[in-house]
Write an enzyme that holds these catalytic residues in place. Structure first.
Site, mmCIF file in Angstrom:
data_model
loop_
_atom_site.group_PDB
_atom_site.id
_atom_site.type_symbol
_atom_site.label_atom_id
_atom_site.label_comp_id
_atom_site.label_asym_id
_atom_site.label_seq_id
_atom_site.Cartn_x
_atom_site.Cartn_y
_atom_site.Cartn_z
ATOM 1 N N SER A 174 0.856 -1.190 0.000
ATOM 2 C CA SER A 174 0.000 0.000 0.000
ATOM 3 C C SER A 174 0.884 1.228 0.000
ATOM 4 C CB SER A 174 -0.882 0.009 1.255
ATOM 5 O OG SER A 174 -1.553 1.242 1.414
ATOM 6 N N TYR A 224 -2.136 0.336 10.554
ATOM 7 C CA TYR A 224 -2.036 -0.139 9.167
ATOM 8 C C TYR A 224 -0.654 0.179 8.602
ATOM 9 C CZ TYR A 224 -3.582 -1.021 4.348
ATOM 10 O OH TYR A 224 -3.732 -1.508 3.067
#
Length: 264
Positions: free
Chosen positions: A149, A162
Site C-alpha cells: 500500500s 495499518y
C-alpha cells in the site's frame, strides 16, 4: 477444495499453461486480479475464506476455487498440496490478501485491531510465501508479487496500525528479493494509493457506510480494483528477467496521502 472442470473453456488469452495462486480473491483487487489473469489464459487458484464467493467467481471465469484461511498453517499446507498435486507447478504467487481495521491514533490504539492487521498482512503473507517458495524455486522462473500500500511508504495520522503492518510487509518483500535472487525468483511490490473497492474502507471503519463513502467523496476518479489488477498482471506477465521491483500507483487526484483533490 475442488478442481473446477471448466477452466479451459473460459480461457481466451496467451498464457495458457501458466499457473497462478491469487489470495484475497473473493473481493476487490484480488478478485479483479484473478479475473484479469484468467482472461489471459492463466490457470488461477482463487484463494480466500469465503467459499461461496469463490464458487461464483469460478462459474464466471473458470478459476479454481480454493477456500483457505492464510492465517492457519494447516490450511495453507493443504492449499499447497492441492495446487502441486493438480498442476505440478506454480509460476506466480500473488499475495493480494490484506486489510485495515480502525483509524485510532497510537494513544488510543486497539491491541486487537493491530494484532489482526499484523496477522493478516504480514504473517499471512509470510505463511503462504513460505509454503510455495520451494515450488517457485523449482520452477526456475517463479514470481512472488506482494500487494502492499502507499501506507507502506508514507505514515499518516490515524493510520499507525495499518502503516506498521504494511511497512513490515514491505520490509519482508525487500528482504525476500535479496534472499531469492540467487534462485531466480522475481519479487514484485505493488503499492496502491486510494482505491475504491467494495469492502476495504467499510471494513476499516467498522461497517459505517457513511464514513466509508466519505473517504472517496468528491474524488472524481479514484483507482478501481481493475486498475490495480491490470498493473499486477502486467508485472507477472513481463519477461521474467524484468522485475518492476516496487511500483506505487495513485489516482491523479491523490498527489500524496495528505493531499487529495476533491470536487466542491
Amino acid at each position: 477444495m475442488t478442481q473446477n472442470t471448466s477452466t479451459e473453456e473460459h480461457s481466451t488469452g496467451t498464457h495458457t499453461g501458466k499457473v497462478a495462486v491469487v489470495t484475497g480473491a473473493s473481493t476487490g483487487i484480488g478478485e479483479a486480479t484473478a479475473r484479469r489473469l484468467r482472461a489471459a489464459g492463466w490457470t488461477v487458484y482463487a484463494v480466500a475464506r469465503r467459499a461461496e464467493r469463490l464458487e461464483a467467481l469460478a462459474r464466471e471465469t473458470g478459476a479454481v476455487p480454493a477456500p483457505c484461511d492464510i492465517t492457519v498453517d494447516a490450511e495453507v499446507e493443504a492449499l499447497r498440496e492441492q495446487v502441486l498435486a493438480e498442476q505440478g507447478r506454480v509460476d506466480a504467487l500473488l499475495n493480494i490478501s490484506g486489510g485495515a481495521r480502525g483509524t485510532d491514533r497510537v494513544a488510543d490504539a486497539s491491541t486487537e485491531d493491530w494484532a489482526w492487521m499484523y496477522e493478516v498482512n504480514v504473517l499471512g503473507t509470510m505463511r503462504i510465501t513460505r509454503a510455495f517458495l520451494p515450488a517457485l524455486r523449482g520452477n526456475g522462473e517463479g514470481t512472488v508479487l506482494n500487494l502492499t500500500s502507499l501506507a507502506a511508504h508514507r505514515a499518516y495520522e490515524g493510520g499507525a496500525g495499518y502503516n506498521a503492518a504494511k511497512f513490515a510487509e514491505r520490509a519482508m518483500t525487500e528482504a525476500l528479493r535479496l534472499e531469492e535472487a540467487e534462485h531466480n525468483v522475481r519479487v514484485v511490490e505493488i503499492a496502491p494509493g486510494l482505491v475504491h473497492t467494495e469492502e476495504f474502507s467499510l471494513n476499516r471503519l467498522g461497517g459505517d457506510q457513511e464514513a466509508a463513502d466519505a473517504v472517496y467523496a468528491g474524488v472524481e476518479k479514484p483507482l478501481t480494483a481493475a486498475d490495480v489488477a491490470e498493473v499486477c498482471a502486467f508485472a507477472v506477465e513481463l519477461p521474467h528477467h524484468v522485475d518492476l521491483d516496487t511500483v506505487t500507483i495513485k489516482p491523479v487526484a491523490q498527489a500524496a496521502p495528505h493531499k487529495v483533490i476533491r470536487a466542491g
